[in-house]
Motif scaffolding. Structure first.
Motif: not given
Lengths: 199, 437
Positions: B165, B160, B156-157, B199, B168
């Protein structure tokens, strides 16, 4: 005409790449081969060697020898994987055990699983083996110290690049009184740059 | 006629036509079969669909998707070791395919989008860790499940972006929180619930009561009193509610429910004659992927806790994620499709100049080869739901669409993860082994 060349190139690429196969090359087990940047056999062997050398060169060892007059008996317990990777800690434990035994400085006893199997075999000997060849129950050597530890990672990522930081913490605990007689730490830092393009 | 031949002499136009038909017709048939199988999950069991999909022979470039779909069905069939193998393969393959391929891009620019290997959407890249984490957990390996949630966090990092989004997943954070709670890492669990809440709010989804209660109870347990007071006021939670939830001997149930099946992509195409020099020159076909609007009612699972009937509520709509991924990709697909139409048009023109029959055959090949990329990981649920239960009852009963009422015995202070799926009659249950932690 450029477009036509593209079509021809595509067809050629598809045909050529379709023919690519798997190749296998044998390499020496001691050769460091880094493919993905993940924890590998080289990390496991080097860490085990460095940390066991460190453990055996520390004061606890001398103190134990002076106090008992004999080499300490060690057992390797659980090494917990708290990292971002599926690491087979059994191979790391095996590397530590090998380094400890081969050092010749410590006595080493089998782990819980192996002991259970050996006790079963000894029980079987009790019933079936001759008296001269039988190994008796209750003659086991108890370990003086247990080595335990954990593998942790910190990963910093940016697009296709990663910095992987591994920290291995091992500690030697006295079985008699839970004293920690040695704590060792080994750090490995890797910069992994993945290609943005492939064939 | 005086122009140079654009193909090597050994490759005739007929050969190209044959090549295109043989290679491409097989692919689209397989994709369509997989899409049909996915939709049949609403009536057929995951085990039956798994048997059917295993008879298909995917192209090498579709292998990651095939493994994702197979792995999901193996998970739903409770064959966890097989699911772990398939999903790990898919994960590794997608990691390799993350880099852009030169040859596949040329293939996509000249033939169609399915010439690219399936490298996964941003949501797929994270979701694979979700299903793997659950597979490890129900296979009684919470440590390995923890590795997967850590990898999900890294992914997810990696994905990003400032103004999106994409990639995410709130569900990934909730599953992380559950696993951290099982490992007695309440601080990490609290952070994961916070990420999930952020989120959900960023996507405009309502924050569920279970997430609100989890945030409030953990802020209390961790002694983060300023945040505890803030949550109590913001979520209108009374001290009695929190005291009940955090009672020492309560059993804790983390209940995940998968509902329905995610929508499959469909091809939307148009074919128009091109007019050049006031004559019908050639046929131009453009095909794009899209998600059809499907009116569906999302259900939930129920837990009977004493006199209370607790229902799971949605924390993530996988349908919404899939559409977001396609929307983000759409400009690039549109650009590639337009460019390909121009390339194909030019190729037909050149062939026609050489030989009218060759031009005709080339036109047939370009029209037939034009197909949208309708591949997607479509064995996933449409909705991922969650409920948290803290109770001093000795048992609870679980009900879901295909699952008849099942009782789970609780011992004081135990922690359980329970999963149900509306398409399965199985109950997935993991109980924390307190001797480990």
């Amino acid at each position: 005409m450029k477009c036509s060349k593209l079509v021809a190139l595509t067809l050629s690429s598809v045909l050529i790449l379709g023919g690519c196969g798997t190749t296998v090359e044998r390499v020496d087990a001691d050769t460091a081969v880094d493919l993905s940047g993940a924890w590998n056999d080289t990390d496991s062997q080097l860490t085990a060697r460095t940390m066991v050398e460190d453990a055996l060169s520390r004061p606890w060892f001398k103190k134990h020898m002076q106090a008992t007059g004999k080499a300490p008996t060690v057992i390797v317990g659980k090494i917990k994987n708290l990292s971002h990777e599926h690491i087979n800690t059994q191979t790391f434990i095996a590397d530590i055990e090998r380094e400890l035994i081969n050092s010749g400085d410590v006595e080493f006893v089998a782990d819980a699983t192996a002991r259970k199997e050996i006790r079963e075999e000894r029980g079987d000997q009790d019933l079936n083996a001759t008296e001269e060849t039988r190994s008796e129950m209750g003659k086991e050597i108890g370990a003086d110290y247990m080595m335990q530890g954990k593998i942790n990672t910190i990963i910093d990522v940016d697009g296709t690049d990663q910095v992987r930081f591994y920290q291995v913490d091992l500690e030697l605990i006295s079985m008699k009184d839970n004293r920690k007689v040695w704590i060792g730490q080994q750090k490995i830092k890797k910069l992994v740059e993945n290609s943005k393009m492939r064939k | 006629m005086g122009r140079r031949s654009f193909l090597p002499s050994f490759i005739s136009y007929r050969f190209f036509l044959l090549f295109a038909l043989l290679i491409l017709s097989g692919c689209s048939v397989t994709h369509k079969k997989v899409n049909l199988l996915s939709q049949s999950l609403n009536t057929n069991s995951p085990e039956a669909v798994l048997t059917q999909i295993q008879t298909l022979k995917p192209e090498e470039r579709d292998r990651p998707l095939f493994n994702l779909n197979i792995g999901t069905l193996q998970f739903l069939s409770q064959d966890y070791p097989a699911a772990i193998t398939s999903l790990t393969l898919a994960k590794d393959e997608m990691a390799i395919l993350f880099a852009t391929s030169f040859s596949e891009n040329i293939g996509a620019a000249t033939v169609n989008e399915t010439m690219r290997s399936y490298s996964g959407t941003p949501s797929d890249l994270v979701m694979v860790h979700n299903i793997l984490a659950l597979s490890y957990l129900f296979n009684d390996d919470p440590d390995a499940a923890c590795v997967e949630i850590l990898q999900a966090d890294i992914m997810m990092k990696k994905l990003i972006k400032k103004d999106s989004n994409s990639g995410q997943l709130a569900s990934a954070h909730v599953i992380s929180a559950i696993i951290y709670e099982l490992l007695d890492e309440q601080d990490n669990a609290f952070i994961s619930y916070k990420f999930a809440a952020e989120l959900m709010q960023a996507r405009g989804a309502p924050l569920t009561d279970d997430i609100k209660l989890s945030l409030t109870r953990l802020s209390k347990e961790l002694g983060v009193l300023d945040q505890f007071d803030q949550y109590k006021t913001e979520f209108a939670i009374s001290d009695e509610q929190i005291n009940e939830l955090t009672a020492a001997n309560n059993s804790n149930l983390y209940f995940i429910h998968f509902d329905s099946v995610v929508t499959s992509k469909k091809e939307v195409s148009i074919m128009v004659p091109s007019y050049h020099d006031n004559r019908n020159d050639q046929l131009v076909r453009i095909a794009m992927p899209s998600y059809p609007n499907v009116a569906r009612s999302i259900g939930s699972a129920d837990i009977d806790v004493g006199e209370q009937d607790i229902r799971t509520t949605e924390i993530e709509s996988v349908d919404v994620l899939a559409r977001e991924d396609l929307d983000a990709e759409y400009p690039a697909i549109l650009l590639a499709t337009t460019a390909r139409a121009v390339i194909k048009y030019d190729a037909v023109k050149n062939a026609e100049k050489k030989d009218p029959l060759a031009g005709f055959l080339m036109n047939v090949a370009t029209v037939l080869s034009e197909s949208a990329d309708v591949r997607s990981w479509n064995m996933l649920p449409a909705s991922i739901q969650y409920a948290y239960v803290s109770t001093n009852e000795e048992n609870v009963s679980i009900r879901a669409r295909k699952l008849a009422k099942r009782k789970i015995e609780l011992t004081a202070g135990s922690k359980h993860v329970i999963l149900t799926s509306s398409i399965s009659d199985k109950l997935f249950h993991y109980q924390q082994d307190k001797s480990i932690y």
